[in-house]
Design a protein around this motif. Structure first.
Motif, PDB file in Angstrom:
ATOM      1  N   SER A  62       0.944  -1.237  -0.081  1.00 20.05           N
ATOM      2  CA  SER A  62       0.225  -0.108  -0.672  1.00 20.05           C
ATOM      3  C   SER A  62       1.342   1.195  -0.350  1.00 20.05           C
ATOM      4  CB  SER A  62      -0.820  -0.046   0.892  1.00 20.05           C
ATOM      5  OG  SER A  62       0.015  -0.041   2.248  1.00 20.05           O
ATOM      6  N   LYS A  63       2.377   0.980  -0.006  1.00 19.84           N
ATOM      7  CA  LYS A  63       2.582   1.771   0.145  1.00 19.84           C
ATOM      8  C   LYS A  63       2.434   3.086   1.035  1.00 19.84           C
ATOM      9  CE  LYS A  63       4.507   1.982  -5.093  1.00 19.84           C
ATOM     10  NZ  LYS A  63       5.064   0.261  -4.546  1.00 19.84           N
ATOM     11  N   ALA A  64       2.992   2.624   2.184  1.00 16.70           N
ATOM     12  CA  ALA A  64       2.240   2.768   3.357  1.00 16.70           C
ATOM     13  C   ALA A  64       3.552   4.453   4.324  1.00 16.70           C
ATOM     14  CB  ALA A  64       1.442   2.863   4.970  1.00 16.70           C
ATOM     15  N   VAL A  65       4.808   3.713   3.766  1.00 16.49           N
ATOM     16  CA  VAL A  65       5.966   4.729   3.977  1.00 16.49           C
ATOM     17  C   VAL A  65       6.411   5.560   2.663  1.00 16.49           C
ATOM     18  CG1 VAL A  65       8.151   4.141   5.029  1.00 16.49           C
ATOM     19  CG2 VAL A  65       6.360   3.059   6.400  1.00 16.49           C
ATOM     20  N   HIS A  91       1.879   8.119   4.886  1.00 16.97           N
ATOM     21  CA  HIS A  91       0.971   7.961   3.834  1.00 16.97           C
ATOM     22  C   HIS A  91      -0.227   8.093   4.363  1.00 16.97           C
ATOM     23  CE1 HIS A  91       3.364   9.886   0.888  1.00 16.97           C
ATOM     24  NE2 HIS A  91       3.977   8.845   0.234  1.00 16.97           N
ATOM     25  N   HIS A  92      -0.433   6.642   4.990  1.00 16.00           N
ATOM     26  CA  HIS A  92      -1.211   6.338   5.330  1.00 16.00           C
ATOM     27  C   HIS A  92      -1.430   5.294   6.294  1.00 16.00           C
ATOM     28  CE1 HIS A  92      -2.168   2.407   3.061  1.00 16.00           C
ATOM     29  NE2 HIS A  92      -1.804   3.148   2.699  1.00 16.00           N
ATOM     30  N   LEU A  93      -2.031   5.111   8.044  1.00 14.05           N
ATOM     31  CA  LEU A  93      -1.814   3.638   8.430  1.00 14.05           C
ATOM     32  C   LEU A  93      -2.730   2.495   7.866  1.00 14.05           C
ATOM     33  CD1 LEU A  93      -2.120   5.611  11.948  1.00 14.05           C
ATOM     34  CD2 LEU A  93       0.689   5.414  10.773  1.00 14.05           C
ATOM     35  N   PRO A  94      -2.021   1.704   7.193  1.00 19.14           N
ATOM     36  CA  PRO A  94      -2.858   0.554   7.142  1.00 19.14           C
ATOM     37  C   PRO A  94      -3.469  -0.507   8.128  1.00 19.14           C
ATOM     38  CG  PRO A  94      -1.092   0.557   6.325  1.00 19.14           C
ATOM     39  CD  PRO A  94      -0.906   1.518   7.459  1.00 19.14           C
ATOM     40  N   THR A 111      -7.700 -12.166   7.389  1.00 18.34           N
ATOM     41  CA  THR A 111      -7.469 -10.944   8.305  1.00 18.34           C
ATOM     42  C   THR A 111      -7.531  -9.594   6.964  1.00 18.34           C
ATOM     43  OG1 THR A 111      -5.398 -11.763   9.295  1.00 18.34           O
ATOM     44  CG2 THR A 111      -5.158  -9.737   8.914  1.00 18.34           C
ATOM     45  N   VAL A 112      -7.810  -8.735   7.098  1.00 24.04           N
ATOM     46  CA  VAL A 112      -8.320  -7.492   6.359  1.00 24.04           C
ATOM     47  C   VAL A 112      -7.915  -6.631   6.783  1.00 24.04           C
ATOM     48  CG1 VAL A 112     -10.501  -5.875   5.594  1.00 24.04           C
ATOM     49  CG2 VAL A 112     -10.490  -8.716   6.295  1.00 24.04           C
ATOM     50  N   THR A 113      -6.870  -5.841   6.158  1.00 22.05           N
ATOM     51  CA  THR A 113      -5.909  -4.910   5.692  1.00 22.05           C
ATOM     52  C   THR A 113      -7.080  -3.533   5.546  1.00 22.05           C
ATOM     53  OG1 THR A 113      -4.238  -6.003   6.348  1.00 22.05           O
ATOM     54  CG2 THR A 113      -3.654  -3.573   6.062  1.00 22.05           C
ATOM     55  N   LEU A 114      -7.033  -2.407   6.462  1.00 23.73           N
ATOM     56  CA  LEU A 114      -7.290  -0.958   5.793  1.00 23.73           C
ATOM     57  C   LEU A 114      -6.903  -0.018   6.039  1.00 23.73           C
ATOM     58  CD1 LEU A 114     -10.624  -2.665   7.532  1.00 23.73           C
ATOM     59  CD2 LEU A 114     -11.201  -2.046   4.440  1.00 23.73           C
ATOM     60  N   ASN A 115      -7.096   0.478   5.614  1.00 28.01           N
ATOM     61  CA  ASN A 115      -6.861   2.554   5.899  1.00 28.01           C
ATOM     62  C   ASN A 115      -8.262   3.358   6.081  1.00 28.01           C
ATOM     63  OD1 ASN A 115      -7.437   3.536   3.260  1.00 28.01           O
ATOM     64  ND2 ASN A 115      -5.711   4.106   3.351  1.00 28.01           N
ATOM     65  N   THR A 116      -7.866   4.539   6.735  1.00 30.21           N
ATOM     66  CA  THR A 116      -9.024   4.628   6.953  1.00 30.21           C
ATOM     67  C   THR A 116     -10.421   5.617   5.565  1.00 30.21           C
ATOM     68  OG1 THR A 116      -7.494   7.131   7.376  1.00 30.21           O
ATOM     69  CG2 THR A 116      -8.922   6.554   9.010  1.00 30.21           C
ATOM     70  N   LYS A 176     -14.012  -0.436  12.170  1.00 30.29           N
ATOM     71  CA  LYS A 176     -13.061  -0.616  13.260  1.00 30.29           C
ATOM     72  C   LYS A 176     -11.221  -0.086  13.102  1.00 30.29           C
ATOM     73  CE  LYS A 176     -15.375  -3.390  15.702  1.00 30.29           C
ATOM     74  NZ  LYS A 176     -16.524  -2.734  17.007  1.00 30.29           N
ATOM     75  N   ALA A 177     -11.437  -0.443  11.850  1.00 30.04           N
ATOM     76  CA  ALA A 177      -9.520   0.496  10.866  1.00 30.04           C
ATOM     77  C   ALA A 177     -10.072   1.447  11.632  1.00 30.04           C
ATOM     78  CB  ALA A 177      -9.737  -0.106  10.334  1.00 30.04           C
ATOM     79  N   GLY A 178     -11.116   2.836  11.661  1.00 35.24           N
ATOM     80  CA  GLY A 178     -11.024   3.611  12.088  1.00 35.24           C
ATOM     81  C   GLY A 178     -10.974   4.106  13.208  1.00 35.24           C
ATOM     82  N   ASP A 179     -11.814   3.907  14.250  1.00 32.55           N
ATOM     83  CA  ASP A 179     -11.311   3.556  15.805  1.00 32.55           C
ATOM     84  C   ASP A 179      -9.921   3.443  16.298  1.00 32.55           C
ATOM     85  OD1 ASP A 179     -13.678   3.576  15.728  1.00 32.55           O
ATOM     86  OD2 ASP A 179     -13.784   1.836  16.508  1.00 32.55           O
TER      87      ASP A 179
END
Lengths: 362, 241
Positions: A118-121, A196-199, A230-235, A265-268
């Motif tokens: 996801s190119k988070a970093v 960029h974002h938090l997965p 397991t699901v990985t998502l960002n806000t 949940k990912a938002g929380d």
């Protein structure tokens, strides 16, 4: 054989039956409802880039370190990100020291994929000299106690550690403008990573014949469940990765339902991580003010100074060893490192502290 | 130092903290009296020494043991524990009692047990058993009978839910005036409970929600005082009603 039998953890039939039967009436053994997450606490160490996460009984520690290395040939101006896990036998008797089990590998891969794909970093900002030197970021995750759902806990720990990590600033300078100067943290404030974002990973378990879905399974539920996802998502609701390795099959509609729940949940979770990081950063800023006021006292004390130089020496030693490992452009790397050494020794008066992330010292 | 010199007369150590190496009893000063040693004590000739840190307890007429709280269980003879069946052999069942080694439950150690009526337990069955022999370096021996050969509540436990706590909490639950959590819970709810000294607790009730409430109340009560325990139980009961 006997010894091994005695040291493994086992579960009684009563527990299995109870977990399955009470789920039929939407109850879980620890008093949660099927879509409740356990209490999450995020703590940070004194050093930048270290975190400790507690999710119910699960306890995970992560720390981030950085090193100057040669980049990969096909990506000359991108830094690298690597992920290592350590499963302590203290966390669970089924973990063996030294040898990563199947689950340890899977956990590492899930988190690695979530962060990397996801190119988070931002890896391009880690480039120092294109094709010659880039920062290699290493994330070490230690599992301290297994209370179930290690993937989510390890993922949160890794994100928290990455968000507080700061790498030393480095510039080109010197007489010919080609010398690399790595500034100690006292001289120039270290730079945080660009994230960029938090997965966020959210794990679901599927229990029993009816495949009842539960979020954040405990280790008891993990022992009972037929499958996990397991699901990985960002806000923003972007799905970064999904892992469904074997086990009971599930319907497409269930996957969509999981995704909807997971995005909430990912938002929380990500707001929790952000709040924790923010409070750490304010505390860090306050600490820095104190440090400046008492800096003269620190410099006078002899042993502190010695410790500082020793640390910086070991760091240079590490830098020297890296080009040899990679085996390419050895002479080039050595030259640059030599110059770094000069810089470091000339700055020993400032009592240079270790700037390679945080050793586990809390 | 303000620490008093340890005296040699034994009553001074009862209900006090002892650490490994403390000589808690001197047999030479006691005239032909038999005593029974529980966990955490050992005999070196004429002296009884503590082997672990904890509170020295004494029960009339002659039992001594050291109490402490830990996750691992050290088997000692006479303890009632909850075990999980691991394997069945010709002569014994292999039982996990959270100890350093698996325990043996002889297939004949049941009330009226003969070669003809050997019970069948599937792997994972929870049973309430008594430790008969616990020698260092040997697998402990268990029995499903009390000392007089009666079944006396020992045997397999059906349904319900089992959870693990520390050995200290399980002793607290067994203490007699009833432990405040159990007393408070028992006033409002009806449930069955079996507490093993190895830190395993089994709870059963008609409704699963009662089982969950009771087991979580017990697990939370470990670090609470008796007043806090009562308050916690009241709050829990209010929330569910």
């Amino acid at each position: 054989m006997e010894q091994r039998l005695a040291s493994t953890w086992r579960m009684s039939v009563n527990e299995k039956k109870f977990i399955e039967s009470s789920l039929l009436s939407d109850l879980r053994a620890d008093g949660r409802r099927p879509f409740d997450y356990r209490r999450l606490t995020i703590k940070f160490g004194r050093e930048d880039g270290s975190s400790e996460v507690q999710l119910g009984n699960t306890h995970v520690m992560a720390f981030v370190t950085s090193q100057l290395v040669q980049p990969y040939r096909d990506r000359p101006n991108e830094g690298t990100l690597s992920f290592y896990t350590e499963f302590s036998p203290m966390a669970d008797p089924s973990f063996e020291a030294g040898r990563p089990g199947e689950f340890a590998v899977e956990l590492g891969r899930i988190i690695d994929r979530g962060l990397r794909e996801s190119k988070a970093v931002d890896t391009e900002s880690l480039c120092v000299i294109s094709g010659k030197l880039v920062w290699a970021i290493r994330i070490d995750v230690h599992i301290l106690d297994n209370g179930g759902n290690l993937v989510d806990a390890a993922n949160i720990a890794a994100l928290a550690a990455l968000s507080t990590f700061r790498r030393p600033e480095c510039t080109l300078g010197g007489e010919d403008g080609q010398e690399l100067i790595v500034h100690p943290p006292e001289v120039r404030d270290p730079i945080p990573l660009i994230i960029h974002h938090l997965p966020v990973a959210v794990t679901f378990g599927f229990i029993g014949k009816e495949s009842i879905m539960v979020i954040d399974p405990t280790h008891l539920e993990e022992a009972v469940m037929g499958g996990r996802m397991t699901v990985t998502l960002n806000t923003n609701g972007d799905v970064c990765a999904i892992q469904k390795a074997g086990g009971d099959g599930i319907l497409q509609s269930v996957i969509m339902q999981c995704l909807r729940i997971a995005s909430v949940k990912a938002g929380d979770i990500s707001s929790k991580i952000k709040n924790a990081v923010e409070s750490f950063n304010t505390e860090r800023a306050l600490r820095k003010i104190k440090r400046h006021s008492s800096s003269s006292a620190v410099e006078v004390s002899e042993p502190a100074q010695k410790g500082g130089t020793e640390l910086s020496r070991t760091h240079v030693g590490r830098l020297n060893s890296t080009p040899e490992e990679s085996g390419v452009g050895q002479s080039n790397g050595m030259e640059v490192d030599g110059k770094i050494l000069q810089q470091e020794t000339s700055r020993r008066d400032s009592g240079a502290q270790s700037f390679i992330g945080g050793p586990s010292s809390w | 130092m303000a620490i008093a010199e340890p005296t040699n007369n034994s009553p001074s150590y009862i209900d006090k903290l002892v650490v490994p190496g403390d000589v808690v009893l001197d047999l030479s000063s006691m005239s032909n009296q038999t005593i029974k040693l529980g966990g955490g004590l050992r005999q070196d000739c004429d002296s009884i020494t503590a082997m672990k840190a904890g509170m020295l307890r004494f029960s009339k007429p002659n039992k001594y043991w050291v109490e402490s709280s830990q996750k691992r269980y050290v088997p000692s003879a006479g303890d009632a524990v909850l075990g999980i069946v691991v394997d069945t052999k010709a002569e014994n069942f292999l039982i996990d009692i959270k100890g350093p080694a698996l325990a043996y439950l002889p297939v004949l150690a049941f009330e009226g047990g003969t070669r003809r009526n050997i019970p069948k337990f599937e792997v994972g069955t929870l049973i309430y058993v008594r430790v008969v022999k616990a020698n260092i370096g040997m697998n402990p021996d268990l029995s499903c009978m009390d000392a007089s050969g009666k079944a006396a509540e020992f045997g397999p436990l059906k349904d319900g839910y089992m959870f693990e706590t520390s050995t200290g909490l399980s002793r607290m639950l067994l203490s007699s005036p009833a432990c405040p959590v159990l007393e408070a819970l028992g006033k409002k709810l009806s449930f069955e409970i079996a507490v093993g000294l190895n830190g395993r607790v089994w709870v059963n009730a008609a409704a699963p929600s009662t089982v969950i409430l009771v087991s979580n109340a017990i697990m939370n009560s470990e670090t609470l005082t008796s007043v806090q325990q009562k308050l916690m139980v009241d709050k829990l009961l209010q929330r569910t009603q």
